[in-house]
Design an enzyme around this catalytic site. Sequence first.
Site, PDB file in Angstrom:
ATOM      1  N   ARG A 161      -2.422   4.293   2.125  1.00 16.95           N
ATOM      2  CA  ARG A 161      -1.393   3.587   1.350  1.00 16.95           C
ATOM      3  C   ARG A 161      -1.248   2.156   1.870  1.00 16.95           C
ATOM      4  NH1 ARG A 161       3.551   5.306   2.231  1.00 16.95           N
ATOM      5  NH2 ARG A 161       3.143   6.669   4.002  1.00 16.95           N
ATOM      6  N   ILE A 179       5.970  -7.322   3.054  1.00 21.11           N
ATOM      7  CA  ILE A 179       4.863  -7.035   2.144  1.00 21.11           C
ATOM      8  C   ILE A 179       5.279  -5.853   1.259  1.00 21.11           C
ATOM      9  CG2 ILE A 179       2.400  -6.510   1.986  1.00 21.11           C
ATOM     10  CD1 ILE A 179       3.097  -9.188   3.485  1.00 21.11           C
ATOM     11  N   TYR A 219      10.946  -0.704  16.523  1.00 20.12           N
ATOM     12  CA  TYR A 219       9.804  -1.265  15.784  1.00 20.12           C
ATOM     13  C   TYR A 219       9.383  -2.614  16.391  1.00 20.12           C
ATOM     14  CZ  TYR A 219       7.142  -2.785  11.649  1.00 20.12           C
ATOM     15  OH  TYR A 219       6.163  -3.227  10.793  1.00 20.12           O
TER      16      TYR A 219
HETATM   17  P1  NAP Z   1       2.845   2.214   4.514  1.00 18.08           P
HETATM   18  O1  NAP Z   1       2.682   1.751   3.110  1.00 18.08           O
HETATM   19  O2  NAP Z   1       4.078   2.965   4.890  1.00 18.08           O
HETATM   20  O3  NAP Z   1       1.530   3.076   4.914  1.00 18.08           O
HETATM   21  C1  NAP Z   1       1.451   3.589   6.215  1.00 18.08           C
HETATM   22  C2  NAP Z   1       0.107   4.255   6.398  1.00 18.08           C
HETATM   23  O4  NAP Z   1       0.017   4.726   7.771  1.00 18.08           O
HETATM   24  C3  NAP Z   1      -0.097   5.487   5.522  1.00 18.08           C
HETATM   25  O5  NAP Z   1      -1.468   5.539   5.175  1.00 18.08           O
HETATM   26  C4  NAP Z   1       0.269   6.631   6.449  1.00 18.08           C
HETATM   27  O6  NAP Z   1      -0.336   7.866   6.113  1.00 18.08           O
HETATM   28  C5  NAP Z   1      -0.285   6.121   7.754  1.00 18.08           C
HETATM   29  N1  NAP Z   1       0.316   6.718   8.955  1.00 18.08           N
HETATM   30  C6  NAP Z   1       1.615   6.717   9.324  1.00 18.08           C
HETATM   31  N2  NAP Z   1       1.774   7.369  10.495  1.00 18.08           N
HETATM   32  C7  NAP Z   1       0.537   7.794  10.872  1.00 18.08           C
HETATM   33  C8  NAP Z   1       0.035   8.509  11.974  1.00 18.08           C
HETATM   34  N3  NAP Z   1       0.845   8.941  12.973  1.00 18.08           N
HETATM   35  N4  NAP Z   1      -1.291   8.750  12.035  1.00 18.08           N
HETATM   36  C9  NAP Z   1      -2.123   8.324  11.055  1.00 18.08           C
HETATM   37  N5  NAP Z   1      -1.713   7.637   9.982  1.00 18.08           N
HETATM   38  C10 NAP Z   1      -0.391   7.379   9.886  1.00 18.08           C
HETATM   39  O7  NAP Z   1       2.789   0.979   5.536  1.00 18.08           O
HETATM   40  P2  NAP Z   1       2.340  -0.558   5.282  1.00 18.08           P
HETATM   41  O8  NAP Z   1       3.511  -1.286   4.768  1.00 18.08           O
HETATM   42  O9  NAP Z   1       1.057  -0.601   4.575  1.00 18.08           O
HETATM   43  O10 NAP Z   1       2.137  -1.034   6.785  1.00 18.08           O
HETATM   44  C11 NAP Z   1       0.841  -1.070   7.395  1.00 18.08           C
HETATM   45  C12 NAP Z   1       0.986  -1.732   8.763  1.00 18.08           C
HETATM   46  O11 NAP Z   1       1.492  -3.068   8.582  1.00 18.08           O
HETATM   47  C13 NAP Z   1       1.987  -1.012   9.671  1.00 18.08           C
HETATM   48  O12 NAP Z   1       1.517  -1.047  11.006  1.00 18.08           O
HETATM   49  C14 NAP Z   1       3.238  -1.852   9.529  1.00 18.08           C
HETATM   50  O13 NAP Z   1       4.062  -1.747  10.673  1.00 18.08           O
HETATM   51  C15 NAP Z   1       2.657  -3.246   9.352  1.00 18.08           C
HETATM   52  N6  NAP Z   1       3.565  -4.157   8.665  1.00 18.08           N
HETATM   53  C16 NAP Z   1       4.016  -3.886   7.399  1.00 18.08           C
HETATM   54  C17 NAP Z   1       4.894  -4.787   6.799  1.00 18.08           C
HETATM   55  C18 NAP Z   1       5.429  -4.590   5.408  1.00 18.08           C
HETATM   56  O14 NAP Z   1       6.308  -5.361   5.001  1.00 18.08           O
HETATM   57  N7  NAP Z   1       4.961  -3.628   4.639  1.00 18.08           N
HETATM   58  C19 NAP Z   1       5.327  -5.908   7.498  1.00 18.08           C
HETATM   59  C20 NAP Z   1       4.859  -6.134   8.776  1.00 18.08           C
HETATM   60  C21 NAP Z   1       3.971  -5.243   9.367  1.00 18.08           C
HETATM   61  P3  NAP Z   1       0.452   8.971   5.184  1.00 18.08           P
HETATM   62  O15 NAP Z   1       0.507   8.369   3.817  1.00 18.08           O
HETATM   63  O16 NAP Z   1      -0.391  10.197   5.207  1.00 18.08           O
HETATM   64  O17 NAP Z   1       1.810   9.117   5.789  1.00 18.08           O
END
Ligand code: NAP
Length: 248
Positions: A16, A189, A156
């Site tokens: 995702r 994001i 976080y």
């Molecule tokens: P997301 O949409 O919530 O997707 C998270 C992904 O990580 C999913 O594929 C989930 O798998 C997987 N995941 C979670 N826990 C896991 C574990 N213990 N082992 C293996 N896979 C795991 O998150 P995102 O927004 O794309 O964020 C991606 C990265 O960017 C993260 O590190 C986040 O902290 C960072 N980030 C995001 C934002 C933002 O605004 N979105 C901003 C700054 C940084 P499942 O679907 O199976 O749960």
Amino acid sequence: MTDDCRRVALVSGGSRGIGRATVLRLAREGFDTSFCYRSDASAAREVVGLATELGARCLAVPADVAEGDSVRAWLAETEEKLGPVEVAVTCAGVIRDQPLVMMTDQQWHSVLATNLTGVFEVCRATVFAMMKRRRGSVITLSSVAGVHGNPSQTNYSASKAGIIGFSKALAKEAGRYGVRVNTVAPGLIDTDMIHEMPEAAREKLLSAVPLGRFGRADEVADLIAYLASDRAAYVTASVFEIHGGITL
Ligand code: NAP
């Protein structure tokens, strides 16, 4: 391009959000990709289908990044089915927001386990083989919260600040062996993650973005793809913020 010369990328949390966009972007760049996810198998299947349509081999493996055995099993399956890993991207991450005075042990430890120990486990499993081949690129996902701090996110923010120190130290260990390590620190994001936040908190953060919108996962994936590529051959130990100008 024949299968023999395709490059292999490993992406944690590829089912995702930013991880998914990264798998698809790297597939377009000619990489075969292996990604892990924690529980959402149908989202994972959809990504495999889309990457395959782009002409890439793509493997989805359920694995918890916080568990070393689980990560090593994912890597072994990847090497067996796709070949040696040249690029590792650590996207798996979670939020469990709470003001510090109300934060539970579970909220603290679960975020540190997935976000920081997860990066340690993926890097420990992959980097030695990259060093032996004198070629590799690691891209870790931090956050503006790790650079500037964000209220209700001490857990976080600590995990994401830890990733920056970890990545710079690893860049210094591995650079002489031809392995680059860089960090991407996104702002807001538009993925499932920010929709886990209370709407008021999200809207308040959005009002601090000069570009006036959320970023898109594919915009972050573009930066990750650049860092994975040879275009970034002289780039290491660096942190790249991508946040529309947000001031926290
Ligand atoms: P997301 O949409 O919530 O997707 C998270 C992904 O990580 C999913 O594929 C989930 O798998 C997987 N995941 C979670 N826990 C896991 C574990 N213990 N082992 C293996 N896979 C795991 O998150 P995102 O927004 O794309 O964020 C991606 C990265 O960017 C993260 O590190 C986040 O902290 C960072 N980030 C995001 C934002 C933002 O605004 N979105 C901003 C700054 C940084 P499942 O679907 O199976 O749960």
